[in-house]
Design an enzyme around this catalytic site. Sequence first.
Site, PDB file in Angstrom:
ATOM      1  CB  CYS A 129      -7.192   4.419   4.665  1.00  0.00           C
ATOM      2  SG  CYS A 129      -7.287   2.334   4.162  1.00  0.00           S
TER       3      CYS A 129
ATOM      4  CE1 TYR B 100     -30.324 -10.121  12.847  1.00  0.00           C
ATOM      5  CE2 TYR B 100     -30.606 -12.634  12.812  1.00  0.00           C
ATOM      6  CZ  TYR B 100     -30.736 -11.516  13.563  1.00  0.00           C
ATOM      7  OH  TYR B 100     -30.796 -11.506  14.817  1.00  0.00           O
TER       8      TYR B 100
ATOM      9  CB  CYS C  16      -7.521   1.380  -2.666  1.00  0.00           C
ATOM     10  SG  CYS C  16      -7.945   0.057  -1.485  1.00  0.00           S
TER      11      CYS C  16
ATOM     12  CD  GLN D  41     -22.040 -11.257   2.647  1.00  0.00           C
ATOM     13  OE1 GLN D  41     -21.036 -10.865   2.880  1.00  0.00           O
ATOM     14  NE2 GLN D  41     -22.884 -12.083   3.408  1.00  0.00           N
TER      15      GLN D  41
ATOM     16  CB  CYS E 223      -0.884  -0.100   1.134  1.00  0.00           C
ATOM     17  SG  CYS E 223      -1.833   1.451   1.448  1.00  0.00           S
TER      18      CYS E 223
ATOM     19  CB  CYS F  96      -5.112  -3.447   4.176  1.00  0.00           C
ATOM     20  SG  CYS F  96      -6.052  -3.190   2.866  1.00  0.00           S
TER      21      CYS F  96
ATOM     22  CG  ASP G 257     -25.360 -13.459   7.228  1.00  0.00           C
ATOM     23  OD1 ASP G 257     -24.414 -13.152   8.025  1.00  0.00           O
ATOM     24  OD2 ASP G 257     -25.383 -13.087   5.806  1.00  0.00           O
TER      25      ASP G 257
ATOM     26  CB  CYS H  17     -19.300 -10.229   9.769  1.00  0.00           C
ATOM     27  SG  CYS H  17     -20.410  -9.369  10.772  1.00  0.00           S
TER      28      CYS H  17
ATOM     29  CD  GLU I 103     -32.359  -6.955   5.730  1.00  0.00           C
ATOM     30  OE1 GLU I 103     -31.475  -7.970   5.913  1.00  0.00           O
ATOM     31  OE2 GLU I 103     -32.272  -5.931   5.875  1.00  0.00           O
TER      32      GLU I 103
HETATM   33  N1  SAH Z   1     -27.791 -12.993   4.406  1.00  0.00           N
HETATM   34  C1  SAH Z   1     -27.660 -11.502   3.764  1.00  0.00           C
HETATM   35  C2  SAH Z   1     -27.478 -10.265   4.601  1.00  0.00           C
HETATM   36  C3  SAH Z   1     -26.388 -10.489   5.754  1.00  0.00           C
HETATM   37  S1  SAH Z   1     -25.798  -8.547   6.600  1.00  0.00           S
HETATM   38  C4  SAH Z   1     -26.360 -11.698   2.788  1.00  0.00           C
HETATM   39  O1  SAH Z   1     -25.649 -12.490   2.866  1.00  0.00           O
HETATM   40  O2  SAH Z   1     -26.271 -10.882   1.815  1.00  0.00           O
HETATM   41  C5  SAH Z   1     -26.859  -8.450   7.849  1.00  0.00           C
HETATM   42  C6  SAH Z   1     -28.494  -8.188   7.277  1.00  0.00           C
HETATM   43  O3  SAH Z   1     -29.333  -7.932   8.511  1.00  0.00           O
HETATM   44  C7  SAH Z   1     -28.421  -6.714   6.920  1.00  0.00           C
HETATM   45  O4  SAH Z   1     -29.252  -6.929   5.644  1.00  0.00           O
HETATM   46  C8  SAH Z   1     -29.405  -5.884   7.555  1.00  0.00           C
HETATM   47  O5  SAH Z   1     -30.026  -4.936   7.318  1.00  0.00           O
HETATM   48  C9  SAH Z   1     -30.227  -6.982   8.340  1.00  0.00           C
HETATM   49  N2  SAH Z   1     -30.828  -6.717   9.744  1.00  0.00           N
HETATM   50  C10 SAH Z   1     -29.727  -5.961  10.689  1.00  0.00           C
HETATM   51  N3  SAH Z   1     -30.422  -6.036  12.027  1.00  0.00           N
HETATM   52  C11 SAH Z   1     -31.500  -6.705  11.888  1.00  0.00           C
HETATM   53  C12 SAH Z   1     -32.659  -7.363  12.709  1.00  0.00           C
HETATM   54  N4  SAH Z   1     -32.805  -6.995  13.850  1.00  0.00           N
HETATM   55  N5  SAH Z   1     -33.691  -8.338  12.156  1.00  0.00           N
HETATM   56  C13 SAH Z   1     -33.543  -8.311  10.718  1.00  0.00           C
HETATM   57  N6  SAH Z   1     -32.591  -8.098   9.811  1.00  0.00           N
HETATM   58  C14 SAH Z   1     -31.787  -7.245  10.410  1.00  0.00           C
END
Ligand code: SAH
Length: 446
Positions: free
Chosen positions: A77, A307, A156, A278, A72, A80, A376, A403, A328
């Site tokens: 920033c 989610y 970048c 993602q 870099c 990384c 997720d 994550c 969601e």
């Molecule tokens: N599974 C998806 C998104 C994962 S990111 C993928 O792989 O693309 C996490 C997601 O959870 C985001 O879209 C966010 O808007 C949502 N989110 C955050 N808090 C939440 C909640 N309390 N209930 C439902 N969704 C939620």
Amino acid sequence: MPVAGALCHLKILELTDKGDGVGRIDGIPLYVEGALPGEEIEAELTLVKPNYLHGRLQRVLEPSEHRVADFCAHTDCGGCQVRTLAYPAQLEYKHQLVVKALHQQGLQAEVLPVLGMEHPFAWRNKAQFAVRPTGNGPAIGFYRKHSHELVACDDCAVQDPFHETLLARLRQWIASEGVSAYDETQHSGELRHVMTRKGFATGEWMLVLVTRSETLPGEAALLALLADLPLTTVVHNIHPEPGNRVLGATNRVLCGDGVITDRLHDLEFVISPLSFYQVNPRQTDVLYGKALEFAGLTGDETVFDLYCGIGTISLFLAQQAARVVGIELVAEAIADARRNAERNDIHNVEFHIGQAEVVVPELYAAGERADVVVVDPPRKGCDAALLRTLVEMAPQRLVYVSCNPQTLARDLAWLCQHGFALDGVQPVDMFPHTLHVEVVARLRRA
Ligand code: SAH
């Protein structure tokens, strides 16, 4: 007792979960950014506290066998953090982060080796550049670490090289039209952020320009300047509130449809500006592949995808299940999810807008049951009310995509105390050179 400004020689023993090297001076831990385990270094003390010290790396006297040249040119920033660690050693470090997080919660499951990238560069499909005033006019770039100053990072290494051309054009527009930069302290000025997104499989590009007020200065000149660039859509996002959030709630489409599409495997996805998608599509393939494998579907199951964002995982699940229910919070993402189901001719899926911790208990009370649940959540993990309902519902399998190893371990430990058994932990490197690691875990009803 050492004093600030003093130079110390020390051996670095390990890398913390914040990516700093740590060694000891008279038994007191000394944290040094940029120093790697095994290295003999010289550091200048910058902070002296009774129980810990901070130092600035001055010289590496004996480099680690895993140290590689810094790729870099900007270095500031903060993005990384572990880029001077050879990529295989980064994967080992991330493996240890997951192992440690699970151990701290008393979980002993085997953690599989981290699935990394063959070419861990230009992997991001999304960039968010801030725009701030300087003595020389507006600057566009990434925030310097621990500050709100900007570093210009047009080239970048983890972003697409297209940004060099794009940002040059935007600077031309800013200069010729006298566009002002947003000043966060005064809440004045116009242009706040520049966001881009690319569909890696389709080559489609989205550009989003975020302003404080409803007019985009020099709009016609801007569109003329961008006309020959491969942009599929340009969106003006209006964000009148103070604060750090990048996007406001209102979008105005300047050209194209206001969305881009991308393909993952055999499915196509429409992505709008406010929806989550993602950021490393090559590894998304790997991640979703594991989530699907862990779900172990036979075709008879009802699956909850919690989610669910724009319904990406939901639609892969739906190809192998009887029925999928996606939940969601963000309404725009659910609108995308419904379009995506139509677009891919998938009809055994339904989507609900709302908080998973509210909607799942409601569905459960109404008699809904899932055989398999995929979650997720964002970094803070799952809400306790959701976990309680999942325990009551007792699906055969639960796939947890995370994550954040800390909140993952917390939630897994609780689920393991309440009738589930952990039987698979697979980290995936979605964010090369950073401290972040994604994990897919599988639980079965014990
Ligand atoms: N599974 C998806 C998104 C994962 S990111 C993928 O792989 O693309 C996490 C997601 O959870 C985001 O879209 C966010 O808007 C949502 N989110 C955050 N808090 C939440 C909640 N309390 N209930 C439902 N969704 C939620």
